[in-house]
Structures are given as C-alpha cells and as structure tokens.
Design a protein around this motif. Structure first.
Motif, PDB file in Angstrom:
ATOM      1  N   TRP A  16       0.978  -1.248  -0.166  1.00 50.47           N
ATOM      2  CA  TRP A  16      -0.056   0.164   0.435  1.00 50.47           C
ATOM      3  C   TRP A  16       0.769   1.279  -0.360  1.00 50.47           C
ATOM      4  N   ARG A  29     -10.103   3.016  -1.701  1.00 48.52           N
ATOM      5  CA  ARG A  29     -10.287   2.708  -2.661  1.00 48.52           C
ATOM      6  C   ARG A  29      -9.628   1.817  -4.112  1.00 48.52           C
ATOM      7  N   GLU A  30      -9.308   2.922  -4.353  1.00 48.83           N
ATOM      8  CA  GLU A  30      -8.348   2.754  -6.005  1.00 48.83           C
ATOM      9  C   GLU A  30      -7.582   1.532  -5.681  1.00 48.83           C
ATOM     10  N   ALA A  32      -6.815  -0.390  -3.140  1.00 49.03           N
ATOM     11  CA  ALA A  32      -7.441  -1.951  -2.667  1.00 49.03           C
ATOM     12  C   ALA A  32      -7.330  -2.687  -3.983  1.00 49.03           C
ATOM     13  N   LYS A  33      -8.094  -1.844  -5.121  1.00 49.69           N
ATOM     14  CA  LYS A  33      -8.218  -2.453  -6.351  1.00 49.69           C
ATOM     15  C   LYS A  33      -6.385  -2.784  -7.222  1.00 49.69           C
ATOM     16  N   GLU A  34      -5.862  -1.734  -6.868  1.00 46.68           N
ATOM     17  CA  GLU A  34      -4.789  -2.078  -7.533  1.00 46.68           C
ATOM     18  C   GLU A  34      -4.173  -3.260  -7.142  1.00 46.68           C
ATOM     19  N   GLY A  36      -5.461  -5.792  -5.455  1.00 44.95           N
ATOM     20  CA  GLY A  36      -5.886  -7.076  -5.296  1.00 44.95           C
ATOM     21  C   GLY A  36      -6.723  -7.688  -4.477  1.00 44.95           C
ATOM     22  N   SER A  38      -9.300  -6.123  -1.123  1.00 46.03           N
ATOM     23  CA  SER A  38     -10.639  -5.413  -0.017  1.00 46.03           C
ATOM     24  C   SER A  38     -10.041  -3.625   0.129  1.00 46.03           C
ATOM     25  N   GLU A  39     -10.783  -3.513  -0.184  1.00 46.83           N
ATOM     26  CA  GLU A  39     -11.203  -2.011   0.430  1.00 46.83           C
ATOM     27  C   GLU A  39     -10.827  -2.519   2.742  1.00 46.83           C
ATOM     28  N   ASN A  78     -20.256   1.531  -6.681  1.00 45.10           N
ATOM     29  CA  ASN A  78     -18.690   1.411  -7.932  1.00 45.10           C
ATOM     30  C   ASN A  78     -19.630   2.971  -8.718  1.00 45.10           C
ATOM     31  N   SER A 141     -17.694  -8.975   1.811  1.00 48.20           N
ATOM     32  CA  SER A 141     -16.738  -9.505   1.087  1.00 48.20           C
ATOM     33  C   SER A 141     -15.684  -8.292   1.197  1.00 48.20           C
ATOM     34  N   GLU A 143     -16.714  -4.724   0.888  1.00 43.84           N
ATOM     35  CA  GLU A 143     -16.695  -3.634  -0.113  1.00 43.84           C
ATOM     36  C   GLU A 143     -17.715  -1.961   1.139  1.00 43.84           C
TER      37      GLU A 143
END
Length: 358
Positions: A16, A29-30, A32-34, A36, A38-39, A78, A141, A143
């Motif tokens: 991170w 949030r972004e 976490a997506k990068e 792989g 969850s937030e 989203n 999950s 989110e």
C-alpha cells in the motif's frame, strides 16, 4: 496472532505504501483494487495504528450515531457517492436477525439493511493539515457500506465513548472476507402476469415485492415493461440535464444511491452542478453536486443506460429515472420530491418529458 498473518499484513501494508508513493493522493478504494484486495482488508492493516475494529449489535451501533451531533454520512456504490452533513436525527429499527433494517429520517436520510453489515472500524487518519475521524462499515466481501465522518462541531467525546464501548475483542489485522455470489434472477415465468401486477401497484414500495415474487431482476423488469411502463433515454445526457434543469427551476428532487447495506437519499433542491475530469489518467468523468450540506459524485463514464420508469400508485403515477452500469447494476434513481398521499408534481413530469428518448 500467527506469524503468517503478521507477515501477510506487513506485506500488504508495504505494498500500500508503494502504491501511495507511486500515485500520491490515491484513495484507499482504488489502492485496494490495484492490490487485488478489498478496501476493508487494506484498512485492517492499520489496526493498532489509528484504526480500531468495532463490533455490534449493529442496530445499537446505528442508534449511537445520534449522539455524535453533526457528521458527514457517505454512501456509495461503484459509480455514485452521496454525502450529507447533519445529525442522525430519527432512527427506527424494524425486524430481527437477518431481516432487521432501519430508517434514518432527517438531515441524513438512509434505509439500512443490517444483513449487509459485517465489519466495522473506527479510523483516525491524517490528510494534509486535517485529522479525520470516522466510523466505517463494510459488507462481508470487504466493500464499503457507509462511512460516518466527524465534522468541526461533532461531539468527539461521544465518539470516543462509542469506540470504547463497541471495541471488538478481536483486533487482528486478518479479515475473513467472503465474496458474494452473483444474484441470478431468471424470471418471470409468466411475463403477462408480472406486467398485470405492475399495472395494479398501489405504492412504489410494493415494486420490490413484485420483483421478488416473480424472481426477476430490476433491469430485466424494465426491459419487459419497455413501451408500456418504461423507455430508455440518452444515458450520457440525462443525469446532467436533470440536475441542471432542477437547479435552474429550483425544483426539489430525490436522489437515491446505495449498496447491499445502505441506501442514502437526498430530498430537496440542488444548486451547484459541475462536470469534471478526474483520475490519474483523466479518463474518469464525474458529475458533481457541490452544495453546502449535500454533495453527489457520479462517474458518468460508468453510466451505460438510463430508463424512465412509471409506477401506478393510489395517488397517480410516480415517475423515476434510473441509471445502470454496463453490468446492469443500479447506480442511481431520480424522482420528483413528493410526500406520501400527495400526487407527483407536474413540473417533474415536464422535466422528464424533455429528456432525449432513444
């Protein structure tokens, strides 16, 4: 805590930091997506470092939000974020266990579905020259469901007391997240019967029961009713046209946006509308409402379809405009502001009539 868990948490925390260094200002949030994950998993790496894990009972936690005074309530999916500033004024909890839900009425208005509440944290974060204190709720999950941020006039003593009393025994950094299965609705088995029941609706809230009884998804229902109760309008033009026209005419509207655990509602006028490009590549186009106690941020580049939907009620037809993403997930709904027992305003119908149909 096992050495393996500690090692994974440390590795994720370092990853991170690497993303933040490469992309200053990137939101969690972004990030976490990068990475792989969850937030919620990413936030949990900060446990014992400004973050505390909380536990329920969730209805009691929600009720305690009333003690915090003026806060900022944020709910998102989203493609859309709604933010309201004010107190949690009137909280009513109904049902028990997995069927428990609540209504919050007042300056902050939400519909809460506790079956979607799974993880909760209190977080203290430093951003620029500010210290942000919040309570953040996530589904199973990982989110985000809703986030409550303290404001200048919030009751910090009440916040600290809440954190102390709802502090979970388990403060490990490892979360047992579980993805949700896709909701598959193959109905209706009888389209004519479904549309006939639609024609006999007495209240807009009865629509949810209609979908459940016929096991049909919302988007599929709008497709089946096309030409009778629904029709499509230009998705790229419609949201801004609604907000611009409502702003100019000072027409009060309702905006709904939510997720599995929370539905936040704006009721009233909108004033300052801005369309801005954001994101590290500039590819994100955000439609914003930037008013003193209400902000909306919608990813226009993710809006794929827009539908005008008519539902019969005992006070006459109620008209909504509903936006969906490419995966047919509901993003946002717009209504003309109306109270129970009062017919829909002709000004709202005229505004919808001007939208460019496909």
């Amino acid at each position: 805590m096992s050495t393996i868990i500690e090692s994974r948490s440390f590795t994720l925390s370092e990853a991170w930091k690497g993303v933040q260094s490469a992309k200053p200002g990137i939101r969690i949030r972004e990030a976490a997506k990068e990475l792989g994950v969850s937030e919620a998993e990413l936030l949990a790496t900060k446990l014992h470092d400004g973050v505390t894990r909380l536990q329920g009972p969730w209805p009691e936690l929600l009720n305690r939000f009333k003690t915090l005074g003026k806060v900022m309530s944020l709910t998102r999916n989203n493609a859309c974020i709604l933010e309201h500033k004010g107190p949690f004024q009137d909280v009513n909890v109904m049902g028990e266990d997995t069927r428990a839900m609540a209504t919050v009425i007042g300056p902050i208005e939400t519909r809460v579905f506790f079956s979607g509440w799974h993880f909760a944290f209190a977080a203290t974060e430093e951003k620029s020259d500010r210290v942000l204190k919040s309570i953040q709720i996530f589904d199973r999950s990982g989110e985000a469901v809703t986030k409550i941020y303290l404001q200048e006039k919030s009751d910090e003593a009440a916040y600290e007391k809440l954190v102390d009393e709802f502090r979970a025994e388990d403060q490990s950094r490892e979360l047992d997240v579980e993805p949700y299965a896709l909701d598959v609705h193959n109905g209706p088995t009888d389209a004519d019967a479904f549309l006939n029941e639609w024609s006999e609706l007495k209240d807009t809230h009865d629509f949810f029961g209609l979908l459940r009884r016929h096991q049909v998804s919302r988007y599929r229902a709008l497709e089946l009713a096309s030409g009778r109760f629904t029709f499509q309008v230009n998705a790229k033009v419609t949201p801004k046209q609604i907000l611009d026209n409502a702003s100019v005419s000072k027409l009060p509207i309702m905006i709904f946006a939510g997720n599995r655990g929370n539905l936040q509602i704006h009721q009233g006028k909108v004033r300052t509308i801005r369309l801005l490009d954001r994101g590290h590549t500039g590819a994100e186009q955000w439609l914003n409402v930037l008013d003193p106690d209400f902000n909306m941020h919608m990813r226009m580049d993710l809006v794929h379809t827009a539908w005008v939907v008519r539902k019969p009620t005992t006070e006459g037809d109620v008209t909504s405009v509903e936006l969906f993403d490419k995966e047919k997930n509901l993003i946002t709904q717009f209504f003309g502001l109306r109270k129970p027992g009062i017919p829909e305003k002709s000004e709202w119908r005229a505004l919808v009539h001007e939208l460019p149909a496909l």
